[in-house]
Motif scaffolding. Structure first.
Motif, PDB file in Angstrom:
ATOM      1  N   ASN A 240       0.788  -1.077   0.211  1.00 46.76           N
ATOM      2  CA  ASN A 240      -0.265   0.014   0.213  1.00 46.76           C
ATOM      3  C   ASN A 240       0.971   1.015   0.493  1.00 46.76           C
ATOM      4  N   ILE A 241       0.631   2.285  -0.374  1.00 46.32           N
ATOM      5  CA  ILE A 241       1.346   3.835  -0.956  1.00 46.32           C
ATOM      6  C   ILE A 241       0.328   4.324   0.117  1.00 46.32           C
ATOM      7  N   PRO A 242       0.464   4.630   1.231  1.00 47.82           N
ATOM      8  CA  PRO A 242      -0.247   5.339   1.965  1.00 47.82           C
ATOM      9  C   PRO A 242      -0.010   7.524   1.208  1.00 47.82           C
ATOM     10  N   GLY A 243      -1.227   7.398   1.135  1.00 48.89           N
ATOM     11  CA  GLY A 243      -1.421   9.089   0.763  1.00 48.89           C
ATOM     12  C   GLY A 243      -1.271   8.961  -1.236  1.00 48.89           C
ATOM     13  N   GLY A 244      -1.012   7.716  -1.728  1.00 47.10           N
ATOM     14  CA  GLY A 244      -0.491   8.181  -2.653  1.00 47.10           C
ATOM     15  C   GLY A 244       0.245   8.716  -3.340  1.00 47.10           C
ATOM     16  N   VAL A 245       0.718   8.331  -4.455  1.00 47.26           N
ATOM     17  CA  VAL A 245       1.411   9.050  -5.276  1.00 47.26           C
ATOM     18  C   VAL A 245       1.250   9.883  -5.515  1.00 47.26           C
ATOM     19  N   THR A 246       2.093  10.933  -4.198  1.00 45.95           N
ATOM     20  CA  THR A 246       1.805  12.324  -4.532  1.00 45.95           C
ATOM     21  C   THR A 246       3.022  13.149  -5.145  1.00 45.95           C
ATOM     22  N   PRO A 247       3.142  14.706  -5.924  1.00 42.18           N
ATOM     23  CA  PRO A 247       4.367  15.268  -6.163  1.00 42.18           C
ATOM     24  C   PRO A 247       4.959  14.944  -5.471  1.00 42.18           C
ATOM     25  N   LYS A 248       6.635  15.276  -6.117  1.00 45.67           N
ATOM     26  CA  LYS A 248       7.603  14.685  -5.963  1.00 45.67           C
ATOM     27  C   LYS A 248       8.447  13.226  -5.179  1.00 45.67           C
ATOM     28  N   ARG A 249       7.579  12.926  -4.673  1.00 44.04           N
ATOM     29  CA  ARG A 249       7.783  11.349  -3.999  1.00 44.04           C
ATOM     30  C   ARG A 249       8.263  10.484  -5.141  1.00 44.04           C
ATOM     31  N   THR A 250       8.926   9.497  -4.252  1.00 45.25           N
ATOM     32  CA  THR A 250      10.595   8.528  -4.826  1.00 45.25           C
ATOM     33  C   THR A 250      10.340   7.586  -4.354  1.00 45.25           C
ATOM     34  N   PHE A 251      10.075   6.459  -5.203  1.00 49.70           N
ATOM     35  CA  PHE A 251      10.319   5.156  -5.155  1.00 49.70           C
ATOM     36  C   PHE A 251      11.723   4.748  -5.769  1.00 49.70           C
ATOM     37  N   VAL A 252      11.963   3.298  -4.407  1.00 43.80           N
ATOM     38  CA  VAL A 252      13.720   2.386  -4.821  1.00 43.80           C
ATOM     39  C   VAL A 252      13.443   1.783  -4.669  1.00 43.80           C
ATOM     40  N   ILE A 253      13.522   0.571  -6.617  1.00 43.52           N
ATOM     41  CA  ILE A 253      13.256  -1.023  -6.184  1.00 43.52           C
ATOM     42  C   ILE A 253      14.913  -0.660  -6.740  1.00 43.52           C
ATOM     43  N   ARG A 254      15.736  -1.662  -5.903  1.00 46.52           N
ATOM     44  CA  ARG A 254      16.267  -2.528  -6.109  1.00 46.52           C
ATOM     45  C   ARG A 254      16.676  -3.913  -6.175  1.00 46.52           C
ATOM     46  N   GLY A 255      17.303  -4.678  -7.371  1.00 47.98           N
ATOM     47  CA  GLY A 255      17.655  -6.593  -7.177  1.00 47.98           C
ATOM     48  C   GLY A 255      18.543  -6.322  -8.748  1.00 47.98           C
ATOM     49  N   PHE A 256      18.801  -8.280  -8.743  1.00 51.68           N
ATOM     50  CA  PHE A 256      18.650  -8.374  -9.859  1.00 51.68           C
ATOM     51  C   PHE A 256      17.425  -9.178 -11.222  1.00 51.68           C
ATOM     52  N   MET A 257      17.956  -9.369 -12.149  1.00 47.77           N
ATOM     53  CA  MET A 257      17.134 -10.531 -12.776  1.00 47.77           C
ATOM     54  C   MET A 257      18.057 -11.979 -13.241  1.00 47.77           C
ATOM     55  N   PRO A 258      17.710 -13.029 -12.925  1.00 50.16           N
ATOM     56  CA  PRO A 258      18.999 -14.210 -12.678  1.00 50.16           C
ATOM     57  C   PRO A 258      18.826 -14.190 -13.979  1.00 50.16           C
ATOM     58  N   ASN A 259      19.563 -15.565 -14.561  1.00 54.79           N
ATOM     59  CA  ASN A 259      20.705 -15.927 -15.537  1.00 54.79           C
ATOM     60  C   ASN A 259      18.663 -17.058 -16.149  1.00 54.79           C
ATOM     61  N   GLY A 260      19.078 -15.853 -16.829  1.00 53.69           N
ATOM     62  CA  GLY A 260      17.242 -16.985 -17.803  1.00 53.69           C
ATOM     63  C   GLY A 260      15.873 -16.346 -17.896  1.00 53.69           C
ATOM     64  N   SER A 261      15.666 -14.910 -17.206  1.00 56.71           N
ATOM     65  CA  SER A 261      14.887 -14.435 -16.964  1.00 56.71           C
ATOM     66  C   SER A 261      14.879 -13.882 -18.493  1.00 56.71           C
ATOM     67  N   GLN A 262      13.671 -13.407 -18.576  1.00 58.48           N
ATOM     68  CA  GLN A 262      12.897 -12.601 -18.921  1.00 58.48           C
ATOM     69  C   GLN A 262      12.039 -11.367 -19.550  1.00 58.48           C
ATOM     70  N   ARG A 263      10.990 -11.068 -18.818  1.00 56.66           N
ATOM     71  CA  ARG A 263      10.653 -10.480 -17.656  1.00 56.66           C
ATOM     72  C   ARG A 263      10.575 -10.324 -17.025  1.00 56.66           C
ATOM     73  N   PHE A 264      10.332  -8.795 -16.081  1.00 53.07           N
ATOM     74  CA  PHE A 264       9.284  -8.056 -14.788  1.00 53.07           C
ATOM     75  C   PHE A 264       8.398  -6.896 -14.942  1.00 53.07           C
ATOM     76  N   HIS A 265       7.640  -6.523 -14.666  1.00 53.96           N
ATOM     77  CA  HIS A 265       6.873  -5.302 -14.410  1.00 53.96           C
ATOM     78  C   HIS A 265       6.545  -4.884 -12.835  1.00 53.96           C
ATOM     79  N   ILE A 266       6.906  -3.244 -12.859  1.00 53.40           N
ATOM     80  CA  ILE A 266       5.963  -2.563 -12.047  1.00 53.40           C
ATOM     81  C   ILE A 266       5.114  -1.799 -12.626  1.00 53.40           C
ATOM     82  N   ASN A 267       3.996  -2.012 -11.466  1.00 54.53           N
ATOM     83  CA  ASN A 267       3.017  -1.265 -11.557  1.00 54.53           C
ATOM     84  C   ASN A 267       2.384  -0.972  -9.825  1.00 54.53           C
TER      85      ASN A 267
END
Length: 318
Positions: free
Chosen positions: A193-220
């Motif tokens: 849940n995103i408390p307060g919604g996606v307000t202007p100037k808000r930043t989302f940080v996502i870190r990780g890696f795609m294993p060998n053999g990966s095809q795709r992933f998405h962020i919604n």
């Protein structure tokens, strides 16, 4: 130059080695140091030091000398203390990337490597004396950041001993509003849940890696009514990253144009998505990647972050 602050962090990308920088305001419990890097094939050793003046409070030193091991120690008054070392489960491999996290706790430093608890080193010098961070030796650093320790109480994370508590909620760079504390190594699919919604100037940080053999992933970024306000879809099998929205039950026009594709199987990535008044600005590994204009204008109604696909998440913070 990017700064590292006890009240927050601003990631440093691809710094030259040796790297030395102050931790303004000093170190304290609840903070964490996050480092993504690569071990070169010619490696002999590298180290990360938590320094205080001429002393070294914590010396973290992987060594390749026929007896691959990690050495831990403290230096006071020019003299090294009794050495601790760990040989089993050596997590660093020549020619391969790694992820290193130091959780700073009241009793010591909890070290995690590649998402796994690795070692706990008790404080020999009060952590409040630590005033700088040093990285030297045979290593390439992709990104480095300090996550500050202000806010609520610590949270437990699976696989950690009691001494290895999660850092407390922290804060981003001073030109951005406060974010919540990071979540380390969350499972995929990920939904929050995103408390307060996606307000202007808000930043989302996502870190990780795609294993060998990966095809795709998405962020919604989804609304309370199930609309997809922003769909960020990494497709290695198509060598592109698709951006789109799904409103009123229908997908809109895809945006596919990119100048380069920084997503590589087996390598770590760092995505930063900033919400502006008229668009989302996406940065990957510290570099501008793309913009996506708001197609759903009621930003406060965007209340869910969703991540799915062939990806291993290291950290999510917003």
């Amino acid at each position: 130059m990017a700064f590292v602050s006890a009240a927050g962090y601003q990631p440093v990308y691809n710094p030259s080695i040796p790297y030395r920088h102050p931790i303004f305001g000093g170190l304290r419990a609840g903070m964490s140091v996050y480092l993504q890097g690569m071990v070169p094939n010619h490696v002999k050793r590298f180290h990360v030091n938590f320094a205080c003046g001429g002393d070294i409070a914590f010396h973290f030193n992987p060594r390749w000398d026929g007896k691959d091991r990690v050495v831990f120690n403290t230096s006071q008054g020019g003299r090294w203390g009794s050495e601790e070392n760990k040989k089993d489960g050596f997590p660093f491999h020549k020619g391969r990337p790694f992820e290193l996290v130091f959780f700073v706790n009241v009793g010591g430093y909890q070290v995690n490597v590649n998402g796994q608890a690795f070692y706990h080193y008790n404080h020999r010098i009060p952590l409040e004396r630590v005033d700088s961070l040093q990285v030297e030796g045979d290593v390439t650093v992709q990104s480095l950041s300090v996550v500050g320790g202000s806010g609520g109480g610590p949270m437990m994370t699976p696989g950690f001993p009691a001494a290895g508590m999660m850092p407390q909620p922290g804060y981003p760079p001073v030109n951005l509003p406060a974010m919540g504390g990071p979540t380390y190594n969350p499972p995929v699919p990920y939904r929050a849940n995103i408390p307060g919604g996606v307000t202007p100037k808000r930043t989302f940080v996502i870190r990780g890696f795609m294993p060998n053999g990966s095809q795709r992933f998405h962020i919604n970024f989804k609304t309370m009514n199930g609309e997809v306000a922003f769909h960020f879809n990494v497709r290695l099998n198509e060598r592109t990253v698709v951006r789109n929205s799904k409103l009123g039950g229908s997908w809109g026009a895809e945006e596919r144009g990119i100048t380069n594709n920084p997503f590589v199987p087996g390598q770590y990535f760092d995505i930063s998505i900033r919400s502006g008044n008229g668009r989302y600005k996406v940065f990957v590994n510290g570099q501008p990647f793309c913009d996506f204009g708001h197609r759903f204008q009621a930003l406060q109604m965007i209340n869910t972050l969703e991540i799915e696909g062939d990806v291993v998440l290291s950290l999510v913070q917003f």
